[in-house]
Write an enzyme that holds these catalytic residues in place. Structure first.
Site, short mmCIF file in Angstrom:
data_model
loop_
_atom_site.label_atom_id
_atom_site.label_comp_id
_atom_site.label_asym_id
_atom_site.label_seq_id
_atom_site.Cartn_x
_atom_site.Cartn_y
_atom_site.Cartn_z
N SER A 148 34.52 50.50 40.77
CA SER A 148 35.52 49.46 41.05
C SER A 148 36.76 50.08 41.70
O SER A 148 36.65 50.73 42.72
CB SER A 148 35.85 48.71 39.76
OG SER A 148 36.47 47.48 40.04
N ASP A 278 27.04 40.69 40.97
CA ASP A 278 28.46 41.01 40.83
C ASP A 278 29.30 39.81 41.26
O ASP A 278 29.21 39.36 42.40
CB ASP A 278 28.80 42.23 41.69
CG ASP A 278 30.18 42.81 41.39
OD1 ASP A 278 31.04 42.07 40.88
OD2 ASP A 278 30.39 44.01 41.67
N HIS A 306 29.21 43.13 37.62
CA HIS A 306 30.17 44.14 38.05
C HIS A 306 30.25 45.32 37.07
O HIS A 306 30.50 46.45 37.48
CB HIS A 306 31.56 43.50 38.20
CG HIS A 306 32.59 44.41 38.77
ND1 HIS A 306 32.53 44.88 40.07
CD2 HIS A 306 33.72 44.97 38.22
CE1 HIS A 306 33.57 45.67 40.31
NE2 HIS A 306 34.30 45.73 39.20
#
Length: 337
Positions: A148, A278, A306
């Protein structure tokens, strides 16, 4: 039953009751304390040791296991509002003789938080480079992993300090434009239009908002008790002001597409792992990276969101190990040729 035997049972019962009552009290009254104890115990069980190191007056906090060896060391960069312990679920499935380092990103957990610091993606990459130099990790090229926000930083780091790394793993990285808006991006747009940007879905302040964030980040539906949700919120609330500042910094024009702006400079063999479902950062970003990085290996995980590190830790660990083994095999073949 004689008196001595009765006393023995009373003492034994009391001895057992104390830790049980302490656990119940912690669960009901101080769930955040229980969460901290949980991470402390898990680190110890997995052999991860916590250390601090300073660059001038700036302090980095990190955990590590193992020592540098013939295989590359692995440095892991966590995502927005997380901390070094988020990697424990993957560490569990990695060999104990691998040298692993999990660092708290700038401003997070035990690493210095300063209003004067540069929290842009480029600024964070510079800080991580300072950390790497402090612990002399770049005496030998290492493998860099980021997820991320940490994936955005890892990609920029690989582009700006190519001599430091031998390979790269990006897990659902931020910093890429997308042709398809994710659920999270749509939510942000709605909040901007209604001028309620203070209610960022990734910064919960109630157990209900925490539950919604978990649904947003995970395809797998975890059944989390209300008390644990409360504990997770209690741990985060003191930091929410910083998280808001950081979030606005990393979605600013300076940082929003940092990985995209730097991806053509990445020369190291790169592995991209992405959850197909995601809802935070659309999976189409994987093909963007594959088209820009010469030696790029893409793995799309079915039935995964995610939070790849939490949802599919064993699979992620195996993919990293297989990628490193492949690179090692290629290196050996080159030497023999």
């Amino acid at each position: 039953m004689d008196l001595d035997m009765l006393n023995m049972f009373v003492i034994a019962g009391g001895t057992l009751a104390i830790p049980i009552l302490a656990f119940v009290a912690s669960f009901l009254l101080w769930p955040s304390a229980l969460i901290r104890i949980y991470y402390w115990y898990w680190r110890r069980a997995l052999g991860m040791q916590v250390r601090y190191v300073n660059y001038d007056d700036y302090q980095f906090c990190y955990s590590y296991r193992g020592r540098p060896g013939y295989r590359p060391s692995i440095l892991m960069l966590h995502g927005f509002s997380a901390h070094k312990d988020m990697w424990l679920s993957i560490v569990k499935f990695l060999p104990k003789n691998l040298h692993l380092i999990c660092v708290d990103m700038p401003g997070h957990e035990g690493t210095t938080r300063s209003d004067l610091d540069d929290y842009s993606i480029s600024g964070q990459a510079k800080r991580i480079h300072q950390f790497v130099e402090c612990i002399k990790l770049n005496k030998k090229p290492f493998h860099l992993v980021g997820t991320s926000m940490g994936g955005n930083v890892a990609g920029v780091y690989a582009a700006q300090y190519p001599e430091d790394i031998c390979s790269l793993t990006l897990i659902c990285p931020a910093g890429l434009p997308s042709t398809t808006d994710s659920k999270f991006i749509k939510q942000l747009r709605e909040l901007q239009e209604s001028k309620r940007i203070d209610r960022i879905p990734l910064i919960p302040s109630t157990p209900e908002e925490m539950a919604e964030m978990l649904k947003l980040c995970s395809y797998v539906r975890f059944k989390v008790p209300q008390q644990i949700l409360q504990g997770l919120v209690d741990v985060r609330i003191p930091h929410n002001e910083f998280y808001r500042k950081l979030f606005l910094e990393i979605v600013d024009e300076k940082s929003r597409h940092s990985l995209h702006e730097n991806m053509s400079k990445i020369k190291a063999p790169t592995q991209v792992i992405w959850g197909k479902q995601d809802q935070v950062l659309d999976v189409s970003g994987a093909s963007v990276l594959a088209g820009a990085i010469p030696d790029c290996h893409v793995y799309i995980l079915e039935n995964c969101g995610h939070s790849v590190v939490v949802e599919r830790p064993r699979k992620t660990a195996n993919l990293i190990l297989e990628f490193l083994a492949l690179l090692h095999s290629i290196d050996n073949n080159k030497k023999q040729a």
